[in-house]
Design a protein around this motif. Structure first.
Motif, PDB file in Angstrom:
ATOM      1  N   PHE A 299       0.831  -1.197   0.000  1.00 33.82           N
ATOM      2  CA  PHE A 299       0.000   0.000   0.000  1.00 33.82           C
ATOM      3  C   PHE A 299       0.870   1.253   0.000  1.00 33.82           C
ATOM      4  O   PHE A 299       2.004   1.243   0.490  1.00 33.82           O
TER       5      PHE A 299
ATOM      6  N   TYR B  44       0.166   5.020   1.592  1.00 29.90           N
ATOM      7  CA  TYR B  44      -0.723   5.877   2.368  1.00 29.90           C
ATOM      8  C   TYR B  44      -0.188   7.301   2.310  1.00 29.90           C
ATOM      9  O   TYR B  44       1.017   7.545   2.328  1.00 29.90           O
TER      10      TYR B  44
ATOM     11  N   GLN C  71      -0.266  11.005   4.282  1.00 31.15           N
ATOM     12  CA  GLN C  71      -0.572  11.623   5.558  1.00 31.15           C
ATOM     13  C   GLN C  71      -0.353  13.129   5.448  1.00 31.15           C
ATOM     14  O   GLN C  71       0.774  13.604   5.516  1.00 31.15           O
TER      15      GLN C  71
ATOM     16  N   MET D 297      -4.487   9.192   8.063  1.00 30.75           N
ATOM     17  CA  MET D 297      -3.872   8.248   7.127  1.00 30.75           C
ATOM     18  C   MET D 297      -4.883   7.951   6.021  1.00 30.75           C
ATOM     19  O   MET D 297      -5.947   7.397   6.282  1.00 30.75           O
TER      20      MET D 297
ATOM     21  N   LEU E 287      -5.572   6.100   2.371  1.00 29.74           N
ATOM     22  CA  LEU E 287      -5.081   5.097   1.422  1.00 29.74           C
ATOM     23  C   LEU E 287      -5.068   5.694   0.021  1.00 29.74           C
ATOM     24  O   LEU E 287      -6.070   6.200  -0.459  1.00 29.74           O
TER      25      LEU E 287
ATOM     26  N   ARG F 283      -3.288   0.457  -3.694  1.00 31.49           N
ATOM     27  CA  ARG F 283      -2.860  -0.841  -3.174  1.00 31.49           C
ATOM     28  C   ARG F 283      -2.531  -1.779  -4.330  1.00 31.49           C
ATOM     29  O   ARG F 283      -3.024  -1.602  -5.441  1.00 31.49           O
TER      30      ARG F 283
ATOM     31  N   PHE G  65       3.672   7.143   3.035  1.00 24.80           N
ATOM     32  CA  PHE G  65       4.179   5.925   3.649  1.00 24.80           C
ATOM     33  C   PHE G  65       3.881   4.732   2.763  1.00 24.80           C
ATOM     34  O   PHE G  65       2.751   4.541   2.304  1.00 24.80           O
TER      35      PHE G  65
END
Lengths: 113, 113
Positions: free
Chosen positions: B35, B37, B39, B45, B47, B50, B91
């Motif tokens: 994934f 993510y 921020q 967080m 998404l 994926r 991330f």
């Protein structure tokens, strides 16, 4: 769209006090998680919870931490005696059965003074 | 244990340009998910995209796409036509059979007007 909610958004507590962080996962989700992010650092796994018991926990999740699903909607993280190093952002997440996709709440910023 | 490495602590891009964020991971599992993510300063967080490890085709979501190289254990994120709202910490994360997410340290993306 359903979402994970967390309360409070910010909690300030004194060292040694107990805190309870609350989460309401998405209603049909079955797996629940807590993660922690110390300021400026990466997000770290704390614990996963399924079928009213802990599935897995990290080294961080020591005896000072506990989780509970007291009713059909809330999922809580309790820290019994807070330390300065517990200051962090705490994220709750949930997933459906047999899904890898975790939905995160907005987080609770915990400040221990 | 699984590890996720993001080697770029910071990246910057001009508005409307393309940027690629790098991520490598290590695992012995054959079935897993990866994934990205986002921020933003609010620290929620979100998404972004994926990728299922069993799928050879790279995932795409509008301006976001990945370059998934399973043999090399590489999972980079490409953001096309960058917008000011893309500025955030990104991330990379891994999840496998235990369903917990393992995060990289993050890449702070700045978008210059």
């Amino acid at each position: 769209e359903p979402e994970v909610t967390q309360t409070p958004s910010h909690q300030v507590t004194q060292m040694g006090q107990e805190v309870i962080l609350r989460c309401v996962p998405i209603s049909n989700h079955l797996y629940f998680y807590w993660y922690r992010q110390i300021l400026g650092q990466k997000v770290e796994f704390l614990v996963s919870f399924y079928n009213n018991e802990i599935s897995e926990k990290s080294e961080i999740f020591d005896d000072q931490f506990s989780v509970e699903r007291p009713d059909g909607s809330n999922f809580t993280l309790k820290i019994r005696s807070t330390k300065l190093e517990d200051s962090a952002m705490y994220f709750c997440a949930s997933t459906e059965a047999d899904s890898y996709e975790q939905y995160f709440g907005p987080g609770t910023r915990l400040t221990v003074t | 244990a699984q590890t996720v490495t993001q080697s770029q602590p910071e990246m910057s891009v001009q508005e409307a340009e393309t940027v690629t964020l790098s991520c490598t991971y290590d695992t012995s599992e054959s079935d897993y998910y990866l994934f990205w993510y986002k921020q933003p300063p609010s620290r929620q967080m979100i998404l972004v995209i994926r990728q299922e490890a069993y799928k050879q085709q790279n995932a795409t979501e509008n301006r976001f796409s990945v370059n998934f190289q399973k043999a090399a254990k590489s999972f980079s994120l490409k953001i096309s036509d960058s917008q000011l709202g893309d500025a955030a910490m990104y991330f990379c994360a891994y999840t496998g059979s235990n369903y917990k997410l393992t995060f990289g340290k993050g890449t702070l993306l700045t978008v210059n007007p």
